[in-house]
Design a protein around this motif. Sequence first.
Motif, short mmCIF file in Angstrom:
data_model
loop_
_atom_site.label_atom_id
_atom_site.label_comp_id
_atom_site.label_asym_id
_atom_site.label_seq_id
_atom_site.Cartn_x
_atom_site.Cartn_y
_atom_site.Cartn_z
N ARG A 30 -5.73 -6.57 0.19
CA ARG A 30 -6.45 -5.31 -0.01
C ARG A 30 -6.27 -4.90 -1.47
N ASP A 78 0.88 -1.17 0.00
CA ASP A 78 0.00 0.00 0.00
C ASP A 78 0.91 1.22 0.00
N GLU A 93 -11.25 0.63 -1.13
CA GLU A 93 -10.22 -0.30 -0.63
C GLU A 93 -10.73 -1.34 0.36
N GLU A 109 -6.93 -1.48 -3.67
CA GLU A 109 -7.30 -0.07 -3.53
C GLU A 109 -7.02 0.71 -4.80
N GLY A 163 -10.84 -5.11 2.02
CA GLY A 163 -9.72 -6.02 2.30
C GLY A 163 -10.16 -7.21 3.12
N TYR A 165 -13.65 -6.84 7.52
CA TYR A 165 -12.38 -6.14 7.77
C TYR A 165 -12.65 -4.99 8.72
#
Length: 607
Positions: free
Chosen positions: A528, A402, A516, A530, A518, A472
Amino acid sequence: MLMNTHEARLDALRKELDRQSLDGFVIPISDEHMSEYVGAYAQRLAWLTGFGGSAGTAVVLTEAARNPAAAMFVDGRYTLQVRDQVDGRLYTYENVPQTSVAQWLGAHAPQGARIGYDAWLHSKGWAATARRALEANGGSLVAVESNPIDAVWEDRPQPSPAPALVHDDAFAGKSSQAKREALSAWLVEQNLDAAVISALDSIAWLLNIRGEDVERTPVALSYVLAHADGTAELFIAEEKVTPELSRHLGNAVRIMPRDAFVPALQDLHGKRIAVDPERAVEAIFATLEQAGAGIVETRDPTVLPKAVKNPVEQQGHRDAQARDGAAVTRFLHWLEQEGPQGTVTELSAADALHTFRKECGDLRDLSFDTISGAGPNGAVVHYRVSEETSRTLEPGSVYLVDSGGQYPDGTTDITRTVWIGPGDPSAEVKDRFTRVLKGHIALARAVFPRGTAGHQLDILARQFLWQAGLDYAHGTGHGVGSFLSVHEGPQRIAKSAGGQAGTDQELLAGMFLSNEPGYYKTGEYGIRIENLVLVEPREIPGAEDDYFGFETLTLVPIDSRMVDLSLLTSEEIAWWNAYHARVLEVIGPQLHDEDRAWLEERCRALG
């Protein structure tokens, strides 16, 4: 027994609290501007406890023998990280929102306790809640004259002396004068004399300035007092003022020393002043109250105009995404070659990605510390890699990265989860990845009427995980700035409603958000996906209201090796194919030879 570094610091703090006749103290991650990311000088919590996350609070009681004597509060993003970084012998781990600092103080502070807090680091609402909890047990919340952490932090850094920088109108799309005129009109309409603007990104947006005072966020430490007649004062350290800045601001903005801010507030007797209780610290309210000003609590009037990006900002973001997408694509190709060798680490991968971004042109900074999580570290939602925690990307494992960049024309934020070969992901991994993908596609394809808020869309991203009894513990989408904060309000997509954290904010055309969803399996892997999206109008024949949808802005291939094709519908496959055709169209011309060939392979149609 010898004390470790953080134990010694905790002991030193307790001695200082005794000297100040306090029974405890509250230490947040915050600065005088309620910033999410703070400068090194304000990293008091990290210095005291070792915690490296961006959101958390500690409470320390002076009676070390009490059980518990200190507590560390974090939300679901940091439940694993806090246990790795903060000594469990010294602090209990408390989960927010299941509990809060105020509730904990009400239950654990001694009867009649004097608990200190720095009024320049907390909101008015937080102080009121904590005060009530303590008073119920005969205690009191005490605003300290000087922060006791600063008294024992011997090598504490000084605030950054970097000069403030002009953000050109060619990137801003609207002049500072035009923004101040709009703010002036709002003040007149609301019968207000002035507004206190203390959030650093709001100041940066209003004056079209940027800075280098906070890592990952291009802002300059300052305050603004904006008046109904269109003039303003900028309170900023003198060493940060350049001739270019003075020329840019012109005669309507008076530049004042930063330490003149409090005296300026004290001179507002009888004036009606707008102050944002979510973005201005308790000390600002206390100073105005003591001065006899009329405080009108309202949202910072720059917040919504800043969130709704103008056409220049929108196009600038697309341009930044195109360059950033090429950099991330080159990185993913490199990773697919090097990862299976078993020599790439989380740190070396993050460094390589940073290098690719620097090569793409005009990178000013990362937009946050890269989350580079191999295997079980990928399950730590906001994992921060270090020399001590860095793992090797093992062949036959899942890797989550990320990351984002700060460019003059845009701020990027992207997560990709990839398979480190050889071999194929397990059926479970592919199932979880595909459920996350389905949620991502459902949100990307959403069409919604005017007035829709973020919390009303959140279920679209979670529904396929919920069907398997999974979820999540973080929001689905956050706002993003224009060469500003990577986490920008007021818009947000998340479960919670009731006015919390922007989830009740109506989504408006021109807003940037992340998409996003996950899934995280503790001790094994994290997933994830995104992309950033732009809220845009949608023309629907026969529609009886205004409708909106999302333009997907991030253009980087998604790892098809992780997908269970049997779980995708024809509509989802169509979205995948259209998305990857667009990736190839925009990113392909920027690549050469092997990188281009790899991208073409990764953008092949499914089905």
